[in-house]
Scaffold this motif. Structure first.
Motif, mmCIF file in Angstrom:
data_model
loop_
_atom_site.group_PDB
_atom_site.id
_atom_site.type_symbol
_atom_site.label_atom_id
_atom_site.label_comp_id
_atom_site.label_asym_id
_atom_site.label_seq_id
_atom_site.Cartn_x
_atom_site.Cartn_y
_atom_site.Cartn_z
ATOM 1 N N PHE A 564 0.846 -1.189 0.000
ATOM 2 C CA PHE A 564 0.000 0.000 0.000
ATOM 3 C C PHE A 564 0.884 1.242 0.000
ATOM 4 C CE2 PHE A 564 0.957 -1.292 4.248
ATOM 5 C CZ PHE A 564 1.218 -0.127 4.942
ATOM 6 N N GLU A 565 0.236 2.398 -0.162
ATOM 7 C CA GLU A 565 0.936 3.687 -0.161
ATOM 8 C C GLU A 565 1.006 4.231 1.262
ATOM 9 O OE1 GLU A 565 2.325 5.946 -2.223
ATOM 10 O OE2 GLU A 565 2.263 4.714 -4.026
ATOM 11 N N ALA A 566 2.191 4.655 1.679
ATOM 12 C CA ALA A 566 2.374 5.293 2.980
ATOM 13 C C ALA A 566 3.364 6.436 2.806
ATOM 14 C CB ALA A 566 2.870 4.276 4.011
ATOM 15 N N ASP A 567 3.763 7.034 3.921
ATOM 16 C CA ASP A 567 4.735 8.120 3.846
ATOM 17 C C ASP A 567 6.069 7.650 3.274
ATOM 18 O OD1 ASP A 567 2.877 9.793 4.960
ATOM 19 O OD2 ASP A 567 3.610 9.560 7.015
ATOM 20 N N TYR A 568 6.296 6.348 3.285
ATOM 21 C CA TYR A 568 7.563 5.783 2.789
ATOM 22 C C TYR A 568 7.476 5.405 1.319
ATOM 23 C CZ TYR A 568 7.735 5.277 7.846
ATOM 24 O OH TYR A 568 7.679 5.515 9.195
ATOM 25 N N GLY A 569 6.380 5.774 0.669
ATOM 26 C CA GLY A 569 6.170 5.344 -0.708
ATOM 27 C C GLY A 569 5.425 4.017 -0.719
ATOM 28 N N VAL A 570 5.708 3.193 -1.725
ATOM 29 C CA VAL A 570 5.074 1.882 -1.797
ATOM 30 C C VAL A 570 5.669 1.016 -0.690
ATOM 31 C CG1 VAL A 570 4.687 -0.148 -3.220
ATOM 32 C CG2 VAL A 570 4.738 2.107 -4.272
ATOM 33 N N THR A 571 4.820 0.581 0.225
ATOM 34 C CA THR A 571 5.276 -0.087 1.449
ATOM 35 C C THR A 571 4.706 -1.495 1.514
ATOM 36 O OG1 THR A 571 5.290 2.053 2.581
ATOM 37 C CG2 THR A 571 5.354 0.078 3.972
ATOM 38 N N ARG A 572 5.548 -2.442 1.899
ATOM 39 C CA ARG A 572 5.099 -3.822 2.069
ATOM 40 C C ARG A 572 5.021 -4.131 3.551
ATOM 41 N NH1 ARG A 572 3.926 -7.964 -0.897
ATOM 42 N NH2 ARG A 572 4.176 -10.094 -0.157
ATOM 43 N N LEU A 573 3.824 -4.570 3.976
ATOM 44 C CA LEU A 573 3.576 -4.913 5.372
ATOM 45 C C LEU A 573 3.210 -6.387 5.452
ATOM 46 C CD1 LEU A 573 3.046 -4.131 8.381
ATOM 47 C CD2 LEU A 573 0.708 -3.565 7.681
ATOM 48 N N VAL A 574 3.811 -7.092 6.385
ATOM 49 C CA VAL A 574 3.546 -8.524 6.575
ATOM 50 C C VAL A 574 3.084 -8.750 8.004
ATOM 51 C CG1 VAL A 574 4.586 -10.807 6.694
ATOM 52 C CG2 VAL A 574 5.154 -9.288 4.794
ATOM 53 N N ALA A 575 1.962 -9.451 8.130
ATOM 54 C CA ALA A 575 1.449 -9.829 9.452
ATOM 55 C C ALA A 575 1.746 -11.308 9.672
ATOM 56 C CB ALA A 575 -0.056 -9.576 9.530
ATOM 57 N N LEU A 576 2.374 -11.617 10.808
ATOM 58 C CA LEU A 576 2.822 -12.974 11.077
ATOM 59 C C LEU A 576 2.188 -13.520 12.348
ATOM 60 C CD1 LEU A 576 6.667 -12.632 10.443
ATOM 61 C CD2 LEU A 576 5.020 -13.782 8.967
ATOM 62 N N ASP A 577 1.703 -14.751 12.260
ATOM 63 C CA ASP A 577 1.328 -15.510 13.443
ATOM 64 C C ASP A 577 2.308 -16.675 13.485
ATOM 65 O OD1 ASP A 577 0.213 -16.736 15.579
ATOM 66 O OD2 ASP A 577 -1.670 -17.288 14.587
ATOM 67 N N LEU A 578 3.382 -16.514 14.263
ATOM 68 C CA LEU A 578 4.505 -17.432 14.192
ATOM 69 C C LEU A 578 4.379 -18.593 15.169
ATOM 70 C CD1 LEU A 578 7.592 -15.029 13.905
ATOM 71 C CD2 LEU A 578 6.719 -16.580 12.147
ATOM 72 N N TYR A 579 4.600 -19.787 14.649
ATOM 73 C CA TYR A 579 4.830 -20.948 15.503
ATOM 74 C C TYR A 579 6.204 -20.739 16.161
ATOM 75 C CZ TYR A 579 5.085 -25.908 16.770
ATOM 76 O OH TYR A 579 5.165 -27.097 17.455
ATOM 77 N N PRO A 580 6.389 -21.100 17.419
ATOM 78 C CA PRO A 580 7.652 -20.786 18.104
ATOM 79 C C PRO A 580 8.912 -21.155 17.331
ATOM 80 C CG PRO A 580 6.060 -21.628 19.680
ATOM 81 C CD PRO A 580 5.417 -21.733 18.332
ATOM 82 N N ARG A 581 8.893 -22.296 16.627
ATOM 83 C CA ARG A 581 10.087 -22.677 15.860
ATOM 84 C C ARG A 581 10.356 -21.717 14.721
ATOM 85 N NH1 ARG A 581 8.493 -28.737 14.659
ATOM 86 N NH2 ARG A 581 9.788 -28.372 12.794
ATOM 87 N N GLY A 582 9.333 -20.986 14.293
ATOM 88 C CA GLY A 582 9.501 -20.049 13.189
ATOM 89 C C GLY A 582 10.304 -18.818 13.542
ATOM 90 N N GLU A 583 10.457 -18.526 14.837
ATOM 91 C CA GLU A 583 11.213 -17.340 15.234
ATOM 92 C C GLU A 583 12.695 -17.473 14.906
ATOM 93 O OE1 GLU A 583 10.419 -16.528 19.313
ATOM 94 O OE2 GLU A 583 8.285 -16.071 18.978
ATOM 95 N N ALA A 584 13.163 -18.703 14.736
ATOM 96 C CA ALA A 584 14.570 -18.918 14.393
ATOM 97 C C ALA A 584 14.882 -18.440 12.977
ATOM 98 C CB ALA A 584 14.920 -20.397 14.532
ATOM 99 N N ALA A 585 13.854 -18.081 12.196
ATOM 100 C CA ALA A 585 14.074 -17.633 10.820
ATOM 101 C C ALA A 585 14.711 -16.249 10.755
ATOM 102 C CB ALA A 585 12.745 -17.622 10.061
ATOM 103 N N PHE A 586 14.692 -15.504 11.849
ATOM 104 C CA PHE A 586 15.158 -14.112 11.823
ATOM 105 C C PHE A 586 16.585 -14.010 12.354
ATOM 106 C CE2 PHE A 586 10.626 -13.858 11.645
ATOM 107 C CZ PHE A 586 10.349 -12.739 10.880
#
Length: 849
Positions: A564-586
């Protein structure tokens, strides 16, 4: 210029067609690469602009919302509360059609009663389409006439389409046909529907993509916009039409600039070739020039003669280059378009645009580069006294004296380039200027480094090849006026090949390690993608629950991606519902993992990717402002993580936070985590069975998704590989030209050797030894130079272009290949001169003209 000089020039040029052809080819290839890249870039930009402007129609402003779009009721507020009627609701999205593989159709949902002031082609057109049909018949659509022909459908036929893996049918009620070529291109791949049917098709019930406005200019328009702004709900805002298109096109600015800089390298190699050709033409005529000078021809006339020849070569080479550039551009436009679709946004380029400014730029570059490259030769022809021009040794003596000065200038350029890179600036043009200074500095340092290397290699050559080896080594140094430019061109070409190879290898290795860490789930499920490599669309809610209940599945992570459009220009937003093991991805660049995720899960804080943080000067403790359904909201940054999926960056928040601020329950994709000992093949088969008859889904294992991501990477760098090849071809032709010039110039010397008993085989041996030594010297110089270029491109240019932190990976294989490439290229370039000289009778070689 006197007729005698003109006749002399014409006779020389027609008497040496090989040299002229090589020179023209050098200019033509350099110009062709620059023009082809420019045309490919411009074509993609023009296609996107024409499509966007045609669909925007005559609107002057647009009301945009946040990730969830705009509620239907906003249109009523504008028309009733603000009292402004020139407003048209729009729903937009993309679908695919099996009859048009690889070409997404752009769905445009409209209110037929509001369209006349905005998009005239929907009010009739040459086909006389009645858009009211969209209101009276369920499931109808209007399709662009040309697209309908390509899909083999006509008015009254049914067009099968797929939306996020769901099969749908649209009855083609009529065909859109524009009255001019520009509009025809703009409506390509356009599917027009009634707004309510488009909402149902795209899964956007009750939401609009935007509202088009047509507002007069001046104070009356400002007053209307203020009135509209007062009734708009929080999270929506009016912007000028074209702003979003410009923002999207700005996204690919760094990508375009990188390609343009690479294409200019080919032109630089072409300049080496012109320098070789023009200097050799002067040397070949040194006796004639000396005689003319002795007979009273002025230096100015000689200068005009040489520069006039260069201008003629430049004009012819540029003309050929423009034609080749168009042909080459038709091939490259597909690579450029595919990369834009993979990394940025959907664009469909139906043909190559031929803007006059691209040809004008190519013409100026070709002619100016030729004249600049010929200037040293012209100075050589005019600066020496008449008697000195009759003596070959004078030319070589001047070349040897120039070597230290050239090296000093090269070192100065290297320092200048390093200083420019050290400046606290994010300017890409400045970075590329510094890079070109470094490359030119390498070229100027190459002759001195060659002299040092050849002197070290001389004794070895003498022991290995005897007198022939000694002569070969000495010949490289005693003919510096010819060998130095050839070696410099080869050094630059191979060093650029090494630099790009190391950069691509480093990027691939970094991406591979990142994917290994990021892809924590065992199985990934998403709707079918259109073209972009990002997961898009919506999964049916019931399917997400079914996937989670599959035998062997321990847990699920859900992913919702929006743009969507925001003050930063075209912005990508991701909403995550992470399984605990998924936190190791970061993997965090800033912030501690445990603390960042605690704040991410429990509060209003978000995680931002490294490119997003770099572009907007964000860090832990900063805030990002986003338009939510309840108005502008500030979200503190809990951590900055490494991410190589997008150079524009991404904001990630917990699903709980997202649901609190946006009315958008959709899920884009899920990751399934298996129980200990679970079999991914069995789970994949179960997922596919559970989705049958409901929605087509793409189900991939961890390994398959990793391979697909690396495949996108390979496609992204395909055009870079093509440019590397083209640049090396130009440099190879330059080396070939220089070596031919050198060996032909040594005809009398080799004739004396043949007369004294040297066999044709020994001539082959001599020439091959000399060219091989030149290639070896160029390769040895190019390897460290290429690694230095890679360091600059990875840690400075790449960082300023895309904001990524890459690991430097220097593969020995790339370095060995570069050395072999330099030697092989030089040996191949020496085949023709060796063959010619070995077959030339000694008496003919010794004959005076």
């Amino acid at each position: 210029m006197s007729p005698l000089l003109l006749r002399s020039s014409r006779r020389f040029l027609t008497g040496h067609p090989g040299q002229i052809v090589l020179s023209v080819v050098g200019v033509a290839l350099g110009v062709a690469v620059v023009v082809s890249i420019d045309l490919a870039i411009q074509s993609s930009r023009v296609a996107f602009r024409v499509s966007t402007e045609t669909i925007a129609g005559r609107s002057t402003h647009q009301v945009l919302g946040g990730p969830g779009g705009i509620p239907d009721g906003v249109l009523t507020k504008i028309r009733l509360d603000a009292g402004y009627r020139l407003a048209a609701p729009v729903v937009e999205g993309y679908v695919s059609a099996p009859s048009l593989p690889g070409r997404p159709l752009r769905v445009l949902g409209i209110d037929p009663f509001s369209e006349l002031p905005f998009r005239p082609y929907l009010a009739g057109g040459r086909a006389g389409v009645d858009v009211s049909t969209l209101l009276t018949v369920q499931g109808t659509a209007l399709l662009a006439a040309e697209t309908a022909r390509e899909a083999s459908v006509a008015a009254g036929d049914t067009l099968r389409v797929q939306v996020s893996g769901r099969d749908r049918a649209a009855l083609v009620a009529g065909l859109l046909d524009a009255e001019d070529e520009l509009s025809r291109r703009g409506i390509q791949n356009l599917l027009v529907m009634d707004i309510s049917q488009a909402q149902a098709l795209l899964g956007q019930r009750g939401r609009l993509s935007r509202i088009d406005l047509r507002v007069p200019g001046g104070e009356p328009g400002d007053e209307i916009l203020e009135r509209i702004a007062r009734v708009l709900p929080a999270g929506t805002r009016p912007v000028e039409t074209g702003t979003r298109s410009e923002t999207l096109q700005d996204m690919i600015g760094a990508f375009d600039l990188n390609l343009t800089a690479l294409s200019l390298l080919a032109l630089i190699f072409g300049m080496f070739l012109i320098y070789n050709t023009m200097t050799f033409s002067v040397v070949q005529r040194r006796t004639l020039i000396g005689s003319l000078r002795a007979l009273g021809v002025t230096r100015r006339e000689v200068l005009r003669l040489v520069m006039g020849e260069a201008l003629g070569l430049g004009v012819v080479g540029t003309a050929v280059g423009l034609m080749v550039g168009v042909a080459l551009g038709r091939g490259l436009v597909g690579l450029v378009t595919r990369t834009i679709n993979d990394l940025y946004f959907v664009v469909s380029v139906e043909g190559l645009s031929l803007p006059p400014e691209a040809f004008l730029k190519g013409s100026l570059l070709g002619v100016v580069a030729t004249l600049l490259a010929a200037l040293p030769a012209a100075r050589e022809a005019t600066s020496a006294p008449a008697r000195a021009t009759l003596t070959r040794s004078v030319v070589e003596d001047r070349a040897r004296r120039a070597v230290p000065r050239a090296a000093a200038l090269g070192a100065g350029l290297q320092v200048l380039g390093g200083g420019l890179l050290a400046l606290p600036s994010r300017s890409l043009p400045l970075s590329f200027a510094a890079l070109f200074c470094i490359i030119l500095g390498m070229a100027l340092l190459a002759p001195l480094a060659t002299v040092v290397l050849v002197r070290i290699a001389g004794p070895v050559m003498s022991r290995v090849a005897g007198i022939v080896g000694t002569m070969a080594a000495r010949g490289v140094v005693t003919a510096l006026s010819r060998t130095a430019p050839a070696i410099a061109a080869l050094v630059v070409a191979v060093s650029v090949t090494v630099g790009l190879g190391v950069m691509i290898s480093s990027f691939r290795q970094t991406l591979s390690l990142w994917l290994d860490a990021t892809l924590q789930a065992d199985v990934y499920v998403s709707p079918p993608e259109l073209i972009s490599n990002r997961a898009e669309g919506r999964l049916e809610p019931t399917l997400v629950e079914r996937f989670a209940r599959q035998p062997g599945v321990a847990g699920v992570s859900t992913y919702r991606g929006t743009v969507f459009e925001a003050d930063y220009g075209v912005t990508r937003l991701v909403a995550l519902d992470l399984y605990p093991r998924g936190e190791a991805a970061f993997d965090f660049k800033e912030g501690r993992r445990e603390e960042a995720f605690r704040r991410f899960r429990s509060g209003e804080e978000v995680l931002v990717s490294e490119p997003f943080a770099y572009r907007h000067d964000l860090g832990v403790g900063s805030t990002v402002r986003l338009p939510s359904d309840g108005g502008e909201r500030e979200f503190p940054v809990a951590g900055v993580f490494y991410d190589y999926g997008s150079d524009r960056g991404v904001i990630m928040m917990s699903r709980t936070t997202y649901d609190r601020h946006w009315s958008d329950p959709a899920v884009t994709s899920v990751g399934l985590f298996l129980e200990q000992g679970g079999q991914s093949e069995a789970v994949i088969a179960g997922v596919r069975r559970s989705a049958e008859g409901i929605q087509d889904v793409v189900v991939r294992s961890n390994r398959a998704l990793r391979e697909a991501s690396l495949e996108v990477f390979e496609r992204t760098f395909a055009i870079t590989a093509v440019l590397r090849l083209l640049a090396f071809i130009v440099a190879f032709i330059g080396v070939l030209s220089a070596l031919m010039a050198l060996q032909l110039e040594r005809a009398r010397e080799l004739g004396v050797l043949r007369a004294n008993g040297m066999t044709p085989g020994q001539v082959w041996h001599l020439v091959a030894s000399q060219t091989g030594l030149m290639g070896l010297a160029a390769g040895m110089l190019a390897v460290p130079a290429g690694v230095a270029l890679a360091v600059v491109m990875i840690f400075v240019v790449n960082k300023r272009s895309f904001g990524w932190t890459l690991r430097l990976e220097v593969s020995p294989e790339i370095l060995v290949q570069a050395l072999a490439l330099a030697v092989a290229g030089a040996l191949l370039a020496g085949l023709v001169p060796a063959w010619r000289m070995s077959r030339t009778p000694p008496a003919l070689a010794l004959r005076e003209e």
